[in-house]
Design a protein around this motif. Sequence first.
Motif, PDB file in Angstrom:
ATOM      1  N   VAL A   1       0.852  -1.185   0.000  1.00 13.57           N
ATOM      2  CA  VAL A   1       0.000   0.000   0.000  1.00 13.57           C
ATOM      3  C   VAL A   1       0.889   1.237   0.000  1.00 13.57           C
ATOM      4  N   LEU A   2       0.675   2.131  -0.959  1.00 11.54           N
ATOM      5  CA  LEU A   2       1.491   3.332  -1.102  1.00 11.54           C
ATOM      6  C   LEU A   2       0.663   4.572  -0.795  1.00 11.54           C
ATOM      7  N   SER A   3       1.145   5.404   0.120  1.00 11.03           N
ATOM      8  CA  SER A   3       0.456   6.635   0.482  1.00 11.03           C
ATOM      9  C   SER A   3       1.430   7.806   0.386  1.00 11.03           C
ATOM     10  N   ALA A   4       1.065   8.808  -0.408  1.00 12.75           N
ATOM     11  CA  ALA A   4       1.963   9.926  -0.691  1.00 12.75           C
ATOM     12  C   ALA A   4       1.831  11.042   0.334  1.00 12.75           C
ATOM     13  N   GLY A   5       2.731  12.010   0.240  1.00 13.79           N
ATOM     14  CA  GLY A   5       2.780  13.098   1.198  1.00 13.79           C
ATOM     15  C   GLY A   5       1.736  14.165   0.955  1.00 13.79           C
ATOM     16  N   LEU A   6       1.844  15.249   1.700  1.00 18.13           N
ATOM     17  CA  LEU A   6       0.892  16.342   1.668  1.00 18.13           C
ATOM     18  C   LEU A   6       0.707  16.886   0.262  1.00 18.13           C
ATOM     19  N   ALA A   7      -0.549  16.920  -0.181  1.00 20.74           N
ATOM     20  CA  ALA A   7      -0.950  17.503  -1.464  1.00 20.74           C
ATOM     21  C   ALA A   7      -0.462  16.713  -2.676  1.00 20.74           C
ATOM     22  N   MET A   8       0.086  15.515  -2.470  1.00 23.67           N
ATOM     23  CA  MET A   8       0.509  14.692  -3.594  1.00 23.67           C
ATOM     24  C   MET A   8      -0.627  13.754  -3.999  1.00 23.67           C
ATOM     25  N   ALA A   9      -0.430  13.027  -5.104  1.00 27.16           N
ATOM     26  CA  ALA A   9      -1.509  12.222  -5.668  1.00 27.16           C
ATOM     27  C   ALA A   9      -1.015  10.835  -6.043  1.00 27.16           C
ATOM     28  N   TRP A  10      -1.968   9.990  -6.413  1.00 22.54           N
ATOM     29  CA  TRP A  10      -1.650   8.602  -6.736  1.00 22.54           C
ATOM     30  C   TRP A  10      -0.623   8.487  -7.848  1.00 22.54           C
ATOM     31  N   PHE A  11      -0.653   9.393  -8.822  1.00 25.44           N
ATOM     32  CA  PHE A  11       0.247   9.250  -9.973  1.00 25.44           C
ATOM     33  C   PHE A  11       1.695   9.566  -9.631  1.00 25.44           C
ATOM     34  N   ASP A  12       1.952  10.127  -8.443  1.00 28.05           N
ATOM     35  CA  ASP A  12       3.336  10.363  -8.043  1.00 28.05           C
ATOM     36  C   ASP A  12       4.068   9.064  -7.721  1.00 28.05           C
ATOM     37  N   TRP A  13       3.333   7.961  -7.622  1.00 27.29           N
ATOM     38  CA  TRP A  13       3.931   6.647  -7.403  1.00 27.29           C
ATOM     39  C   TRP A  13       4.080   5.855  -8.696  1.00 27.29           C
ATOM     40  N   ASP A  14       3.797   6.436  -9.848  1.00 28.92           N
ATOM     41  CA  ASP A  14       3.763   5.675 -11.106  1.00 28.92           C
ATOM     42  C   ASP A  14       5.005   4.805 -11.315  1.00 28.92           C
ATOM     43  N   ALA A  15       6.181   5.420 -11.211  1.00 28.68           N
ATOM     44  CA  ALA A  15       7.415   4.683 -11.507  1.00 28.68           C
ATOM     45  C   ALA A  15       7.671   3.585 -10.476  1.00 28.68           C
ATOM     46  N   VAL A  16       7.405   3.872  -9.206  1.00 30.05           N
ATOM     47  CA  VAL A  16       7.586   2.866  -8.151  1.00 30.05           C
ATOM     48  C   VAL A  16       6.610   1.717  -8.361  1.00 30.05           C
ATOM     49  N   ALA A  17       5.351   2.047  -8.654  1.00 25.98           N
ATOM     50  CA  ALA A  17       4.334   1.012  -8.852  1.00 25.98           C
ATOM     51  C   ALA A  17       4.702   0.103 -10.013  1.00 25.98           C
ATOM     52  N   ALA A  18       5.211   0.668 -11.087  1.00 25.63           N
ATOM     53  CA  ALA A  18       5.588  -0.145 -12.252  1.00 25.63           C
ATOM     54  C   ALA A  18       6.657  -1.163 -11.878  1.00 25.63           C
ATOM     55  N   LEU A  19       7.638  -0.749 -11.096  1.00 23.03           N
ATOM     56  CA  LEU A  19       8.704  -1.658 -10.678  1.00 23.03           C
ATOM     57  C   LEU A  19       8.172  -2.746  -9.749  1.00 23.03           C
ATOM     58  N   LEU A  20       7.280  -2.394  -8.856  1.00 22.41           N
ATOM     59  CA  LEU A  20       6.736  -3.378  -7.912  1.00 22.41           C
ATOM     60  C   LEU A  20       5.825  -4.381  -8.623  1.00 22.41           C
ATOM     61  N   VAL A  21       5.024  -3.906  -9.548  1.00 26.03           N
ATOM     62  CA  VAL A  21       4.167  -4.825 -10.316  1.00 26.03           C
ATOM     63  C   VAL A  21       5.033  -5.794 -11.108  1.00 26.03           C
ATOM     64  N   ALA A  22       6.092  -5.280 -11.717  1.00 25.29           N
ATOM     65  CA  ALA A  22       6.992  -6.143 -12.488  1.00 25.29           C
ATOM     66  C   ALA A  22       7.668  -7.183 -11.599  1.00 25.29           C
ATOM     67  N   ALA A  23       7.825  -6.866 -10.311  1.00 28.09           N
ATOM     68  CA  ALA A  23       8.459  -7.790  -9.365  1.00 28.09           C
ATOM     69  C   ALA A  23       7.457  -8.751  -8.726  1.00 28.09           C
ATOM     70  N   GLY A  24       6.199  -8.714  -9.180  1.00 31.63           N
ATOM     71  CA  GLY A  24       5.213  -9.663  -8.682  1.00 31.63           C
ATOM     72  C   GLY A  24       4.497  -9.235  -7.427  1.00 31.63           C
ATOM     73  N   ARG A  25       4.124  -7.963  -7.355  1.00 25.28           N
ATOM     74  CA  ARG A  25       3.404  -7.452  -6.203  1.00 25.28           C
ATOM     75  C   ARG A  25       2.058  -6.863  -6.625  1.00 25.28           C
ATOM     76  N   THR A  26       1.090  -6.957  -5.722  1.00 30.61           N
ATOM     77  CA  THR A  26      -0.150  -6.200  -5.870  1.00 30.61           C
ATOM     78  C   THR A  26       0.089  -4.839  -5.246  1.00 30.61           C
ATOM     79  N   VAL A  27      -0.113  -3.785  -6.020  1.00 26.23           N
ATOM     80  CA  VAL A  27       0.155  -2.426  -5.557  1.00 26.23           C
ATOM     81  C   VAL A  27      -1.156  -1.667  -5.419  1.00 26.23           C
ATOM     82  N   VAL A  28      -1.384  -1.137  -4.235  1.00 24.50           N
ATOM     83  CA  VAL A  28      -2.570  -0.328  -3.943  1.00 24.50           C
ATOM     84  C   VAL A  28      -2.112   1.107  -3.725  1.00 24.50           C
ATOM     85  N   ARG A  29      -2.583   2.006  -4.593  1.00 23.93           N
ATOM     86  CA  ARG A  29      -2.311   3.438  -4.430  1.00 23.93           C
ATOM     87  C   ARG A  29      -3.634   4.142  -4.211  1.00 23.93           C
ATOM     88  N   PHE A  30      -3.701   5.017  -3.225  1.00 27.37           N
ATOM     89  CA  PHE A  30      -4.960   5.702  -2.970  1.00 27.37           C
ATOM     90  C   PHE A  30      -4.706   7.154  -2.612  1.00 27.37           C
TER      91      PHE A  30
END
Length: 292
Positions: free
Chosen positions: A27-56
């Motif tokens: 589960v990925l949670s960003a800082g003040l005033a940030m949004a789900w898409f700020d995790w795009d690059a991290v999420a791509a790497l985690l999905v490729a490594a076989g993880r379920t990624v939840v961004r909210f």
Amino acid sequence: MRGAGRFVRVDGVPLHVVVEGRGPVCVLSAGLAMAWFDWDAVAALLVAAGRTVVRFDRPGHGLSGPAAEPPTAAGEARRIAGLLDALGLPGDLPGGRDEAGRVTVVGHSIAGFHAEAFARLYPERTAGVVLVDSSVEEAPRALLPVGVRTGLARGVGRAVSAVGLPAAFGPLARRVTVRASRTGGSDPAARDLVRRVYRTGRVWRGALLENARYVDVAGEVLALRDVRPLTASATVLAGHCGSDLRWLARQAELADRLGARFEVAGPAGHLVMLDRPDQVARAVLDADQLRV
């Protein structure tokens, strides 16, 4: 990566969430005033490594609905738990069940308080916690009473929305802030998403309200440390670009207090997930390896 989002109602607030991949849950949670898409690059790497990624997006952030109540550490921990319940995660995933039934929760900046609170309040649901350039407050104290701060935040939020500041300057403020908070260049977020999110007064009001309650949330986390042990594996990942050694020392002290691993991501500004997504993903995967 631009996965399809959906809305899930938790505690009466529609939360925007993106779920991608298959395997153990992060589960990925960003800082003040940030949004789900700020995790795009991290999420791509985690999905490729076989993880379920939840961004909210927290209330008042991204595409989520406005906050019904001022934030608290326990409330944000409960929100993560409620979101997982609403999504049915962890559970029987397409890629196989997470046998431990637990998640790795990742918090950036102020969301580091929320991630730590979740790990302390829901130890049976936590496999690991990764704090990415997390907020640190050794002795939080406020100059004004909580009611005054909350009222001011709401009043200012209404005022800036009424005069049209978000629509006029929201995307620009986002771009300037991101550029100043990283070492790797400009804001990589798609312009259409930035306009969609940051032209709204809802996001400005959400950020003001979270900021107004910052010291209260910090104090709540400090109190939790005295009564709720941290049983999950923990990592403190600090951004470093060769300056502000005092901040780096405070991050190292935080890791020491939590009994956590301390890692430095560099060169990186405060927005480590934009500057060094590879190191953030690696910290999450390393924490994930300690699942039992």
